[in-house]
Enzyme design. Sequence first.
Site, PDB file in Angstrom:
ATOM      1  N   GLY A   1     -33.115  33.703  36.746  1.00  0.00           N
ATOM      2  CA  GLY A   1     -33.453  33.682  35.326  1.00  0.00           C
ATOM      3  C   GLY A   1     -32.218  33.565  34.450  1.00  0.00           C
ATOM      4  O   GLY A   1     -32.149  34.137  33.359  1.00  0.00           O
ATOM      5  N   ALA A   2     -31.240  32.780  34.902  1.00  0.00           N
ATOM      6  CA  ALA A   2     -29.948  32.713  34.218  1.00  0.00           C
ATOM      7  C   ALA A   2     -29.946  31.823  32.986  1.00  0.00           C
ATOM      8  O   ALA A   2     -28.929  31.746  32.301  1.00  0.00           O
ATOM      9  CB  ALA A   2     -28.879  32.221  35.197  1.00  0.00           C
ATOM     10  N   ASN A   3     -31.044  31.144  32.709  1.00  0.00           N
ATOM     11  CA  ASN A   3     -31.034  30.173  31.611  1.00  0.00           C
ATOM     12  C   ASN A   3     -31.241  30.793  30.232  1.00  0.00           C
ATOM     13  O   ASN A   3     -31.010  30.135  29.221  1.00  0.00           O
ATOM     14  CB  ASN A   3     -32.084  29.081  31.837  1.00  0.00           C
ATOM     15  CG  ASN A   3     -33.478  29.627  31.979  1.00  0.00           C
ATOM     16  OD1 ASN A   3     -33.856  30.044  33.067  1.00  0.00           O
ATOM     17  ND2 ASN A   3     -34.256  29.664  30.913  1.00  0.00           N
TER      18      ASN A   3
ATOM     19  N   GLY B   1     -31.709  34.770  27.696  1.00  0.00           N
ATOM     20  CA  GLY B   1     -31.760  36.215  27.558  1.00  0.00           C
ATOM     21  C   GLY B   1     -30.732  36.963  28.377  1.00  0.00           C
ATOM     22  O   GLY B   1     -29.549  36.611  28.417  1.00  0.00           O
TER      23      GLY B   1
ATOM     24  N   GLY C   1     -30.352  37.185  31.563  1.00  0.00           N
ATOM     25  CA  GLY C   1     -29.786  36.407  32.656  1.00  0.00           C
ATOM     26  C   GLY C   1     -28.653  35.523  32.197  1.00  0.00           C
ATOM     27  O   GLY C   1     -27.618  35.404  32.877  1.00  0.00           O
TER      28      GLY C   1
ATOM     29  N   SER D   1     -36.955  48.693  34.495  1.00  0.00           N
ATOM     30  CA  SER D   1     -37.332  48.815  33.086  1.00  0.00           C
ATOM     31  C   SER D   1     -37.675  50.265  32.790  1.00  0.00           C
ATOM     32  O   SER D   1     -38.050  51.033  33.691  1.00  0.00           O
ATOM     33  CB  SER D   1     -38.551  47.929  32.801  1.00  0.00           C
ATOM     34  OG  SER D   1     -39.163  48.266  31.574  1.00  0.00           O
TER      35      SER D   1
ATOM     36  N   TYR E   1     -47.409  45.753  34.813  1.00  0.00           N
ATOM     37  CA  TYR E   1     -45.985  45.519  34.563  1.00  0.00           C
ATOM     38  C   TYR E   1     -45.163  46.723  35.010  1.00  0.00           C
ATOM     39  O   TYR E   1     -44.144  46.575  35.703  1.00  0.00           O
ATOM     40  CB  TYR E   1     -45.744  45.245  33.075  1.00  0.00           C
ATOM     41  CG  TYR E   1     -44.285  45.097  32.710  1.00  0.00           C
ATOM     42  CD1 TYR E   1     -43.559  43.990  33.138  1.00  0.00           C
ATOM     43  CD2 TYR E   1     -43.629  46.063  31.948  1.00  0.00           C
ATOM     44  CE1 TYR E   1     -42.212  43.845  32.820  1.00  0.00           C
ATOM     45  CE2 TYR E   1     -42.285  45.939  31.623  1.00  0.00           C
ATOM     46  CZ  TYR E   1     -41.582  44.827  32.065  1.00  0.00           C
ATOM     47  OH  TYR E   1     -40.250  44.687  31.752  1.00  0.00           O
TER      48      TYR E   1
END
Length: 306
Positions: A24-26, A28, A30, A153, A178
């Site tokens: 998820g590096a693209n 936020g 990440g 979280s 979640y």
Amino acid sequence: MIFMINFSIETAPSQKGKIAIVTGANSGLGYETALALARKEATVILASRDLNKAKDALNKILIEVPKADLEIILIDLNSLQSVEEFAAEFSKKYDRLDLLIENAGIMMPPLTTTKDGFESQFGVNYLAHFHLTNLLFPLLKITPNARVVTLSSLAHKTGKISFDNLNAEKGYDKWSVYAQSKLACMMFAYELQRRLDSAGINAMALSAHPGFSATNLGAFLPSIASSLFSPLASLIGQDSKHGALPTLRAALDPAAKGGEYYGPSGFREVKGAPVKVRSSSKSHDLGVATKLWSVSEELTGKKFEV
């Protein structure tokens, strides 16, 4: 080694010669994590499912760090096959893995399933990362001082692992599911560390949470809630750059120890400097952790032997 009381990226040691994967590096958290690791001279693999967004992130990082050593390898955490393809491609190109940052996640979408039929939050947030760690473990265990950092979280505190409802067979409550997925992530980190210790492997498993951070996780909230989420996060929480600091401390602090959990230092851990924090009593349930590990092996179809 002296524990960094006031942790900062500037004072963290260089990561030159080290290889890091950030899921998820693209965007936020990440993106901020990948950017910081690039600043510390690590080779950073941007693990993303969207090639165009990953390219945009890569180009943004290069503007900030012109000499950054970056590569995009696509991964779709909705698909175990995609996870396997990612692991195979990475393992062909690299002979070590120093940092595996399991950052990607989704929060409270409508009831959907992954390509393998798992409830999406459990499947994406937890199960795909369990499988990814398993597939990359041959490299992790031969890399001295390798670290696996799993994103949890604050929601984990209300979570419960419902083995009879992992795929929402008996009902779907967005928040409960979640919270369950994030509790599972944390329990995985703890259980992995216990197994690393038992096997005498020189590697660490840690977990972190960003507090109340303004990210794109609110994408699935109802429209009125979504319109309030980012302003509220900005008002009482912190931005993604600061939200990534607990993850980065877990990854970079030379005095960190396996099994530690990092989060913000402020009131109720909503925001603040990254420090060691405590997780819920449920996260330390050894019986549930052992069962979760076994169930995860069954669901992914691959034994995870440390």
